[in-house]
Scaffold this motif. Structure first.
Motif, PDB file in Angstrom:
ATOM      1  N   VAL A   1       3.599  -5.408  -1.301  1.00  0.00           N
ATOM      2  CA  VAL A   1       2.594  -5.402  -0.242  1.00  0.00           C
ATOM      3  C   VAL A   1       2.660  -6.726   0.506  1.00  0.00           C
ATOM      4  CG1 VAL A   1       0.142  -5.199   0.311  1.00  0.00           C
ATOM      5  CG2 VAL A   1       1.095  -3.919  -1.637  1.00  0.00           C
ATOM      6  N   THR A   2       2.995  -6.681   1.793  1.00  0.00           N
ATOM      7  CA  THR A   2       3.016  -7.912   2.576  1.00  0.00           C
ATOM      8  C   THR A   2       1.618  -8.187   3.126  1.00  0.00           C
ATOM      9  OG1 THR A   2       3.563  -6.864   4.706  1.00  0.00           O
ATOM     10  CG2 THR A   2       5.408  -7.481   3.256  1.00  0.00           C
ATOM     11  N   GLY A   3       1.309  -9.455   3.316  1.00  0.00           N
ATOM     12  CA  GLY A   3      -0.022  -9.825   3.790  1.00  0.00           C
ATOM     13  C   GLY A   3      -1.094  -9.443   2.791  1.00  0.00           C
TER      14      GLY A   3
ATOM     15  N   GLN B   1      -5.365 -11.162   1.688  1.00  0.00           N
ATOM     16  CA  GLN B   1      -6.693 -10.909   2.233  1.00  0.00           C
ATOM     17  C   GLN B   1      -6.696  -9.553   2.940  1.00  0.00           C
ATOM     18  OE1 GLN B   1      -7.396 -14.027   5.114  1.00  0.00           O
ATOM     19  NE2 GLN B   1      -5.930 -13.216   6.573  1.00  0.00           N
ATOM     20  N   GLY B   2      -7.863  -9.126   3.368  1.00  0.00           N
ATOM     21  CA  GLY B   2      -7.985  -7.960   4.230  1.00  0.00           C
ATOM     22  C   GLY B   2      -7.404  -6.685   3.663  1.00  0.00           C
ATOM     23  N   VAL B   3      -6.813  -5.897   4.553  1.00  0.00           N
ATOM     24  CA  VAL B   3      -6.281  -4.590   4.180  1.00  0.00           C
ATOM     25  C   VAL B   3      -5.224  -4.713   3.093  1.00  0.00           C
ATOM     26  CG1 VAL B   3      -4.927  -2.615   5.003  1.00  0.00           C
ATOM     27  CG2 VAL B   3      -6.812  -3.488   6.390  1.00  0.00           C
ATOM     28  N   GLY B   4      -4.342  -5.688   3.212  1.00  0.00           N
ATOM     29  CA  GLY B   4      -3.288  -5.859   2.215  1.00  0.00           C
ATOM     30  C   GLY B   4      -3.857  -6.086   0.830  1.00  0.00           C
ATOM     31  N   GLN B   5      -4.877  -6.906   0.729  1.00  0.00           N
ATOM     32  CA  GLN B   5      -5.510  -7.145  -0.567  1.00  0.00           C
ATOM     33  C   GLN B   5      -6.168  -5.875  -1.098  1.00  0.00           C
ATOM     34  OE1 GLN B   5      -9.282  -9.509  -1.111  1.00  0.00           O
ATOM     35  NE2 GLN B   5      -7.874 -10.898  -2.179  1.00  0.00           N
ATOM     36  N   GLY B   6      -6.864  -5.144  -0.212  1.00  0.00           N
ATOM     37  CA  GLY B   6      -7.499  -3.900  -0.638  1.00  0.00           C
ATOM     38  C   GLY B   6      -6.499  -2.891  -1.163  1.00  0.00           C
ATOM     39  N   VAL B   7      -5.357  -2.775  -0.484  1.00  0.00           N
ATOM     40  CA  VAL B   7      -4.313  -1.849  -0.920  1.00  0.00           C
ATOM     41  C   VAL B   7      -3.722  -2.293  -2.252  1.00  0.00           C
ATOM     42  CG1 VAL B   7      -2.024  -0.928  -0.384  1.00  0.00           C
ATOM     43  CG2 VAL B   7      -3.768  -1.067   1.411  1.00  0.00           C
ATOM     44  N   ALA B   8      -3.457  -3.591  -2.387  1.00  0.00           N
ATOM     45  CA  ALA B   8      -2.888  -4.110  -3.632  1.00  0.00           C
ATOM     46  C   ALA B   8      -3.814  -3.845  -4.817  1.00  0.00           C
ATOM     47  CB  ALA B   8      -2.615  -5.605  -3.487  1.00  0.00           C
ATOM     48  N   LEU B   9      -5.091  -4.066  -4.636  1.00  0.00           N
ATOM     49  CA  LEU B   9      -6.057  -3.849  -5.719  1.00  0.00           C
ATOM     50  C   LEU B   9      -6.132  -2.372  -6.096  1.00  0.00           C
ATOM     51  CD1 LEU B   9      -8.927  -6.216  -4.532  1.00  0.00           C
ATOM     52  CD2 LEU B   9      -7.437  -6.560  -6.515  1.00  0.00           C
ATOM     53  N   ALA B  10      -6.135  -1.506  -5.092  1.00  0.00           N
ATOM     54  CA  ALA B  10      -6.218  -0.069  -5.362  1.00  0.00           C
ATOM     55  C   ALA B  10      -4.979   0.432  -6.102  1.00  0.00           C
ATOM     56  CB  ALA B  10      -6.411   0.699  -4.060  1.00  0.00           C
ATOM     57  N   LEU B  11      -3.804  -0.011  -5.670  1.00  0.00           N
ATOM     58  CA  LEU B  11      -2.572   0.399  -6.345  1.00  0.00           C
ATOM     59  C   LEU B  11      -2.537  -0.111  -7.778  1.00  0.00           C
ATOM     60  CD1 LEU B  11       0.022  -0.193  -3.474  1.00  0.00           C
ATOM     61  CD2 LEU B  11      -0.567   2.024  -4.484  1.00  0.00           C
ATOM     62  N   ALA B  12      -2.908  -1.364  -7.973  1.00  0.00           N
ATOM     63  CA  ALA B  12      -2.886  -1.953  -9.314  1.00  0.00           C
ATOM     64  C   ALA B  12      -3.836  -1.221 -10.258  1.00  0.00           C
ATOM     65  CB  ALA B  12      -3.248  -3.431  -9.239  1.00  0.00           C
ATOM     66  N   SER B  13      -4.940  -0.707  -9.717  1.00  0.00           N
ATOM     67  CA  SER B  13      -5.902   0.008 -10.556  1.00  0.00           C
ATOM     68  C   SER B  13      -5.336   1.314 -11.093  1.00  0.00           C
ATOM     69  CB  SER B  13      -7.190   0.291  -9.768  1.00  0.00           C
ATOM     70  OG  SER B  13      -6.982   1.292  -8.795  1.00  0.00           O
ATOM     71  N   GLU B  14      -4.224   1.775 -10.487  1.00  0.00           N
ATOM     72  CA  GLU B  14      -3.553   3.000 -10.927  1.00  0.00           C
ATOM     73  C   GLU B  14      -2.366   2.716 -11.835  1.00  0.00           C
ATOM     74  OE1 GLU B  14      -4.475   6.302 -10.107  1.00  0.00           O
ATOM     75  OE2 GLU B  14      -6.288   5.224  -9.510  1.00  0.00           O
ATOM     76  N   GLY B  15      -2.198   1.459 -12.235  1.00  0.00           N
ATOM     77  CA  GLY B  15      -1.094   1.108 -13.116  1.00  0.00           C
ATOM     78  C   GLY B  15       0.178   0.723 -12.403  1.00  0.00           C
ATOM     79  N   VAL B  16       0.095   0.513 -11.083  1.00  0.00           N
ATOM     80  CA  VAL B  16       1.253   0.080 -10.307  1.00  0.00           C
ATOM     81  C   VAL B  16       1.412  -1.431 -10.437  1.00  0.00           C
ATOM     82  CG1 VAL B  16       2.271  -0.034  -7.995  1.00  0.00           C
ATOM     83  CG2 VAL B  16       0.935   1.972  -8.674  1.00  0.00           C
TER      84      VAL B  16
ATOM     85  N   GLY C   1       2.558 -13.426   1.129  1.00  0.00           N
ATOM     86  CA  GLY C   1       1.794 -13.963   2.247  1.00  0.00           C
ATOM     87  C   GLY C   1       2.233 -15.382   2.537  1.00  0.00           C
ATOM     88  N   ARG C   2       1.804 -15.885   3.669  1.00  0.00           N
ATOM     89  CA  ARG C   2       2.205 -17.244   4.065  1.00  0.00           C
ATOM     90  C   ARG C   2       1.454 -18.326   3.299  1.00  0.00           C
ATOM     91  NH1 ARG C   2       1.800 -16.915  10.543  1.00  0.00           N
ATOM     92  NH2 ARG C   2      -0.178 -15.959   9.927  1.00  0.00           N
ATOM     93  N   THR C   3       0.286 -17.983   2.748  1.00  0.00           N
ATOM     94  CA  THR C   3      -0.522 -18.962   2.018  1.00  0.00           C
ATOM     95  C   THR C   3      -0.519 -18.595   0.542  1.00  0.00           C
ATOM     96  OG1 THR C   3      -1.947 -19.225   3.964  1.00  0.00           O
ATOM     97  CG2 THR C   3      -2.775 -20.076   1.871  1.00  0.00           C
ATOM     98  N   LEU C   4       0.149 -19.402  -0.268  1.00  0.00           N
ATOM     99  CA  LEU C   4       0.330 -19.080  -1.680  1.00  0.00           C
ATOM    100  C   LEU C   4      -1.007 -18.934  -2.401  1.00  0.00           C
ATOM    101  CD1 LEU C   4       2.263 -18.584  -4.021  1.00  0.00           C
ATOM    102  CD2 LEU C   4       2.341 -21.065  -4.401  1.00  0.00           C
ATOM    103  N   ALA C   5      -1.967 -19.795  -2.077  1.00  0.00           N
ATOM    104  CA  ALA C   5      -3.256 -19.751  -2.768  1.00  0.00           C
ATOM    105  C   ALA C   5      -3.938 -18.395  -2.587  1.00  0.00           C
ATOM    106  CB  ALA C   5      -4.161 -20.867  -2.261  1.00  0.00           C
ATOM    107  N   LYS C   6      -3.783 -17.792  -1.417  1.00  0.00           N
ATOM    108  CA  LYS C   6      -4.432 -16.503  -1.156  1.00  0.00           C
ATOM    109  C   LYS C   6      -3.793 -15.376  -1.975  1.00  0.00           C
ATOM    110  CE  LYS C   6      -6.171 -17.384   3.525  1.00  0.00           C
ATOM    111  NZ  LYS C   6      -6.140 -16.939   4.953  1.00  0.00           N
ATOM    112  N   VAL C   7      -2.469 -15.336  -2.022  1.00  0.00           N
ATOM    113  CA  VAL C   7      -1.823 -14.265  -2.791  1.00  0.00           C
ATOM    114  C   VAL C   7      -2.012 -14.494  -4.287  1.00  0.00           C
ATOM    115  CG1 VAL C   7      -0.190 -13.617  -0.990  1.00  0.00           C
ATOM    116  CG2 VAL C   7       0.449 -15.397  -2.610  1.00  0.00           C
TER     117      VAL C   7
END
Length: 253
Positions: free
Chosen positions: A11-13, A16-31, A37-43
């Motif tokens: 997941v790029t970006g 924060q935002g949509v990218g973070q929401g997608v990453a969290l949802a996928l991870a909750s399914e065992g993915v 992202g450009r800012t290491l602290a955020k990712v």
């Protein structure tokens, strides 16, 4: 165990935002999810949220405008998790403004971070997806591309509409390899949209009146969970389409 358990996503970006929401949802399914992202602290913060929930995450700093960074994202994902099944091309710089005011530099940044980065990452992901029997690619566009009054959105719409064409081509050319490609057009509580709402109050009031459901989508619950659903076999016959996750506002017919 869920249907998606053991899959791998990039997941790029994702900081924060949509990218973070997608990453969290996928991870909750065992993915297992690589978040870039450009800012290491955020990712790293997104990765922390995922691991806190018991998921697997790899945070990577990188710029989607850099071809070497894109190759490294894919290589590190495959080296860490053993493959790649889901690609979410979310990161994008936005060239907003009237045509006379949009600089060449801003337009080029929008193109490089949008359709060019999308094209590059799709090509990088393809062999790894094909090796695992297929995969799903998600590219992001905007309803700005089909606005009746395009004032102030022409350059932005141009790069986003180009992404839709890439999705259609990937669906047609790679379908035989089991690779599906979909374009998502979301309205969500991202930092960018929040900024726009706050800085354009009059237009924002008119904007809300055009959304039948009367609200902006939630990052994980509305956008992320929809991505999860689209990855499942129940929707495995769907490819090449533009899917608006916008409360019924846009008409992409």
């Amino acid at each position: 165990m869920t249907e998606l358990a053991g899959k791998v996503a990039l997941v790029t970006g994702g900081g924060q935002g949509v990218g973070q929401g997608v990453a969290l949802a996928l991870a909750s399914e065992g993915v297992a999810v690589t978040i870039t992202g450009r800012t290491l602290a955020k990712v790293e913060e997104t990765a922390r949220l995922i691991t806190e929930r018991g998921g697997k995450a790899l945070p990577l700093e990188g710029n989607v405008k850099d071809a070497a960074d894109l190759a490294s994202m894919v290589d590190q994902t495959v080296a860490t998790f053993g493959g790649l099944d889901i690609l979410v091309n979310n990161a994008q710089e936005v060239p907003l403004g009237k045509l006379a005011d949009v600089t060449d530099e801003a337009f080029l940044a929008g193109f490089e971070s949008g359709p060019l980065a999308t094209h590059r990452l799709m090509k990088l992901a393809r062999p790894h997806m094909a090796a695992r029997g297929g995969g799903t690619i998600f590219n992001f566009c905007s309803s700005a591309g089909i606005r009746w009054d395009m004032t102030g959105y022409g350059a932005y719409a141009a790069v986003k509409q180009a992404i839709r064409s890439l999705t259609r081509a990937a669906a047609a050319e790679w379908g035989a390899e089991g690779i599906r490609a979909l374009t998502i057009a979301p309205h969500a509580e991202s930092p960018g949209l929040k900024w726009w709402l706050e800085n354009n109050p009059e237009e924002a009031r008119a904007f809300f009146k055009t959304i039948p459901l009367g609200r902006i989508g939630k990052l994980e619950e509305d956008i992320g969970r929809a991505i999860v659903a689209l990855c499942r076999q129940d929707l495995g016959y769907l490819t090449g389409a533009t899917i608006p996750l916008d409360g019924g506002q846009a008409n992409f017919d």
